[in-house]
Motif scaffolding. Structure first.
Motif, PDB file in Angstrom:
ATOM      1  N   VAL A   1      -4.413  12.096   8.859  1.00 56.65           N
ATOM      2  CA  VAL A   1      -3.517  11.297   8.033  1.00 56.65           C
ATOM      3  C   VAL A   1      -3.601   9.885   8.416  1.00 56.65           C
ATOM      4  CG1 VAL A   1      -0.935  11.122   8.136  1.00 56.65           C
ATOM      5  CG2 VAL A   1      -1.558  13.358   8.381  1.00 56.65           C
ATOM      6  N   TRP A   2      -3.390   8.544   7.799  1.00 57.12           N
ATOM      7  CA  TRP A   2      -3.234   7.065   8.183  1.00 57.12           C
ATOM      8  C   TRP A   2      -2.175   5.992   8.308  1.00 57.12           C
ATOM      9  CZ3 TRP A   2      -8.418   4.500   6.401  1.00 57.12           C
ATOM     10  CH2 TRP A   2      -9.773   5.025   7.236  1.00 57.12           C
ATOM     11  N   LEU A   3      -1.435   5.939   9.229  1.00 61.28           N
ATOM     12  CA  LEU A   3      -0.946   5.074   9.110  1.00 61.28           C
ATOM     13  C   LEU A   3      -1.513   2.979   8.729  1.00 61.28           C
ATOM     14  CD1 LEU A   3       1.386   5.221  12.143  1.00 61.28           C
ATOM     15  CD2 LEU A   3       1.268   6.012   9.754  1.00 61.28           C
ATOM     16  N   SER A   4      -1.484   2.610   8.262  1.00 59.18           N
ATOM     17  CA  SER A   4      -2.329   1.173   7.730  1.00 59.18           C
ATOM     18  C   SER A   4      -1.841  -0.437   7.444  1.00 59.18           C
ATOM     19  CB  SER A   4      -2.979   1.174   6.288  1.00 59.18           C
ATOM     20  OG  SER A   4      -3.645   0.539   6.020  1.00 59.18           O
ATOM     21  N   ASP A   5      -1.850  -0.754   7.733  1.00 58.34           N
ATOM     22  CA  ASP A   5      -1.109  -2.160   7.370  1.00 58.34           C
ATOM     23  C   ASP A   5      -1.356  -2.831   5.913  1.00 58.34           C
ATOM     24  OD1 ASP A   5      -3.750  -3.510   7.478  1.00 58.34           O
ATOM     25  OD2 ASP A   5      -3.926  -5.165   8.921  1.00 58.34           O
ATOM     26  N   ALA A   6      -2.218  -2.257   5.459  1.00 57.56           N
ATOM     27  CA  ALA A   6      -2.163  -2.838   3.650  1.00 57.56           C
ATOM     28  C   ALA A   6      -1.079  -1.854   3.435  1.00 57.56           C
ATOM     29  CB  ALA A   6      -3.387  -1.719   3.139  1.00 57.56           C
ATOM     30  N   LYS A   7      -0.666  -2.629   1.727  1.00 58.94           N
ATOM     31  CA  LYS A   7       0.503  -2.434   1.058  1.00 58.94           C
ATOM     32  C   LYS A   7       0.181  -1.810  -0.077  1.00 58.94           C
ATOM     33  CE  LYS A   7       2.607  -5.585  -2.617  1.00 58.94           C
ATOM     34  NZ  LYS A   7       3.834  -5.167  -2.181  1.00 58.94           N
ATOM     35  N   VAL A   8       0.763  -0.965   0.032  1.00 57.48           N
ATOM     36  CA  VAL A   8       1.037   0.698  -1.212  1.00 57.48           C
ATOM     37  C   VAL A   8       0.557  -0.148  -2.787  1.00 57.48           C
ATOM     38  CG1 VAL A   8       2.068   2.630  -2.437  1.00 57.48           C
ATOM     39  CG2 VAL A   8       1.671   2.179   0.403  1.00 57.48           C
ATOM     40  N   LEU A   9      -0.671  -0.220  -3.701  1.00 57.03           N
ATOM     41  CA  LEU A   9      -0.457  -0.800  -5.310  1.00 57.03           C
ATOM     42  C   LEU A   9      -0.635   0.407  -5.432  1.00 57.03           C
ATOM     43  CD1 LEU A   9      -3.398  -3.708  -3.394  1.00 57.03           C
ATOM     44  CD2 LEU A   9      -0.779  -3.848  -3.857  1.00 57.03           C
ATOM     45  N   ASP A  10       0.016   0.794  -6.613  1.00 54.35           N
ATOM     46  CA  ASP A  10      -0.476   1.580  -7.860  1.00 54.35           C
ATOM     47  C   ASP A  10      -2.021   1.356  -8.388  1.00 54.35           C
ATOM     48  OD1 ASP A  10       2.711   1.999  -7.979  1.00 54.35           O
ATOM     49  OD2 ASP A  10       2.816   0.960  -8.670  1.00 54.35           O
ATOM     50  N   GLY A  11      -1.822   3.108  -9.073  1.00 54.14           N
ATOM     51  CA  GLY A  11      -3.643   3.399  -9.558  1.00 54.14           C
ATOM     52  C   GLY A  11      -4.076   2.883  -8.653  1.00 54.14           C
ATOM     53  N   LYS A  12      -5.889   2.795  -9.602  1.00 55.66           N
ATOM     54  CA  LYS A  12      -7.101   1.932  -9.327  1.00 55.66           C
ATOM     55  C   LYS A  12      -7.149   1.519  -7.997  1.00 55.66           C
ATOM     56  CE  LYS A  12      -9.431   4.961 -12.552  1.00 55.66           C
ATOM     57  NZ  LYS A  12     -11.221   4.815 -13.167  1.00 55.66           N
ATOM     58  N   ARG A  13      -6.731   0.471  -8.234  1.00 54.46           N
ATOM     59  CA  ARG A  13      -6.369  -0.836  -6.746  1.00 54.46           C
ATOM     60  C   ARG A  13      -6.347  -0.618  -5.680  1.00 54.46           C
ATOM     61  NH1 ARG A  13      -1.977  -4.740  -7.563  1.00 54.46           N
ATOM     62  NH2 ARG A  13      -0.061  -3.101  -8.982  1.00 54.46           N
ATOM     63  N   GLY A  14      -5.207   0.541  -5.550  1.00 55.63           N
ATOM     64  CA  GLY A  14      -4.628   1.118  -4.177  1.00 55.63           C
ATOM     65  C   GLY A  14      -5.967   2.159  -3.692  1.00 55.63           C
ATOM     66  N   TRP A  15      -7.119   2.596  -3.931  1.00 52.42           N
ATOM     67  CA  TRP A  15      -7.188   3.344  -3.700  1.00 52.42           C
ATOM     68  C   TRP A  15      -7.909   3.386  -2.626  1.00 52.42           C
ATOM     69  CZ3 TRP A  15     -10.257   6.452  -8.127  1.00 52.42           C
ATOM     70  CH2 TRP A  15      -9.113   7.163  -9.233  1.00 52.42           C
ATOM     71  N   HIS A  16      -8.384   2.392  -2.546  1.00 54.31           N
ATOM     72  CA  HIS A  16      -9.425   1.794  -1.346  1.00 54.31           C
ATOM     73  C   HIS A  16      -9.138   0.556  -0.474  1.00 54.31           C
ATOM     74  CE1 HIS A  16     -12.633   3.923  -3.080  1.00 54.31           C
ATOM     75  NE2 HIS A  16     -12.263   3.975  -4.340  1.00 54.31           N
ATOM     76  N   VAL A  17      -7.574   0.560  -0.612  1.00 59.97           N
ATOM     77  CA  VAL A  17      -7.619  -0.558   0.409  1.00 59.97           C
ATOM     78  C   VAL A  17      -6.898  -0.306   2.349  1.00 59.97           C
ATOM     79  CG1 VAL A  17      -6.713  -1.968  -1.290  1.00 59.97           C
ATOM     80  CG2 VAL A  17      -5.001  -0.158  -0.110  1.00 59.97           C
ATOM     81  N   PHE A  18      -6.342   0.869   2.251  1.00 56.24           N
ATOM     82  CA  PHE A  18      -6.199   1.101   4.013  1.00 56.24           C
ATOM     83  C   PHE A  18      -7.227   1.664   4.486  1.00 56.24           C
ATOM     84  CE2 PHE A  18      -3.479   3.389  -0.121  1.00 56.24           C
ATOM     85  CZ  PHE A  18      -2.286   3.142   0.876  1.00 56.24           C
ATOM     86  N   ASP A  19      -8.646   0.893   4.573  1.00 54.89           N
ATOM     87  CA  ASP A  19      -9.713   0.773   5.875  1.00 54.89           C
ATOM     88  C   ASP A  19      -9.947   0.074   5.303  1.00 54.89           C
ATOM     89  OD1 ASP A  19     -10.850   0.852   3.451  1.00 54.89           O
ATOM     90  OD2 ASP A  19     -12.597   1.785   4.130  1.00 54.89           O
TER      91      ASP A  19
END
Length: 191
Positions: free
Chosen positions: A123-141
Motif C-alpha cells: 500500500v503506497w501513498l504517492s504524489d502521482a496523479k491518478v490516471l485512468d487506464g494503462k497510462r496510470g499503471w506505472h506512474v506511482f514510483d
C-alpha cells in the motif's frame, strides 16, 4: 537414427519446459488469480460495542456527581481525505480514507477493498496523479511515494499506520502497488 533425434529433441524440450516452469511459476505465481485473503479490521478509535446487563450498578460511596473521564464519550476519528479506487492492472474497487485518531496519530483506512491477490503487493501513498487506464499503471514510483507496508489482504477493511513524518499535503493518492512488476493494481485520489 531418426528415432534417436526425436528422443533427444523430446528430452531437450521437456528439460527446457521444466526450467521455464521453475523460473516462471515462482515469478508470476498464476495461482494467485484464484486465491484471496479477506481482512476485516475494526475502525480505529471507534467506540467499542456495549452490552447491556440486568445487574444493578453498585452504589456510589462519595457524593461527587461529576462524570469520571472514562464515563465521557471519547472522540471519534476525523476524516481528513478520502477517495474511491479505480482499476489499473487488475479490477479494484473500494474506498480509501485518511483518518486522524483522537490521539493525533493518522491511519489510512481501506474499506470494502476488492482486488486481485498478487505477489509482493504494498500500500503506497504517492504524489502521482491518478490516471485512468494503462497510462496510470506505472506512474506511482515516478515521484515521491511512501510504502505503508504489505497489503494485508486483497479483500475487506484494513488500517495502515501513517508515520508522523509523512507529509499528507504532498502525498495525495494511494495505490495498491505490485513491486514484482512495478505496476499499480488500482489507485484512489485522496481529496
Amino acid at each position: 537414427m531418426p528415432s534417436t533425434r526425436r528422443r533427444t529433441l523430446a528430452v531437450a524440450t521437456v528439460a527446457v519446459a521444466a526450467v521455464v516452469a521453475a523460473v516462471a511459476l515462482p515469478l508470476f505465481q498464476p495461482w494467485r488469480l484464484f486465491t484471496g485473503k479477506v481482512v476485516d479490521e475494526a475502525l480505529p478509535g471507534a467506540d467499542p460495542i456495549s452490552m447491556t446487563t440486568s445487574s444493578v450498578p453498585p452504589p456510589t460511596i462519595s457524593g461527587d456527581r461529576r462524570p469520571t473521564p472514562s464515563a465521557t464519550r471519547p472522540k471519534t476519528p476525523r476524516r481528513l481525505t478520502s477517495g474511491t479506487f479505480i482499476s489499473h492492472e487488475h479490477k479494484t474497487t473500494g474506498t480509501a480514507a485518511i483518518l486522524e485518531l483522537p490521539d493525533g496519530s493518522r491511519v489510512l483506512r481501506l474499506e470494502a477493498l476488492d482486488t486481485s491477490d498478487g505477489p509482493d503487493l504494498e500500500v503506497w501513498l504517492s504524489d502521482a496523479k491518478v490516471l485512468d487506464g494503462k497510462r496510470g499503471w506505472h506512474v506511482f514510483d515516478d515521484g515521491r511515494y511512501r510504502s505503508l507496508g504489505q497489503l494485508k489482504g486483497n479483500q475487506g477493511n484494513q488500517n495502515y499506520e501513517i508515520p508522523k513524518d509523512v507529509d499528507l499535503k504532498a502525498l495525495t493518492s494511494v495505490s495498491i502497488w505490485c513491486n514484482r512488476f512495478n505496476v499499480s493494481f488500482g489507485a484512489a485520489e485522496l481529496t
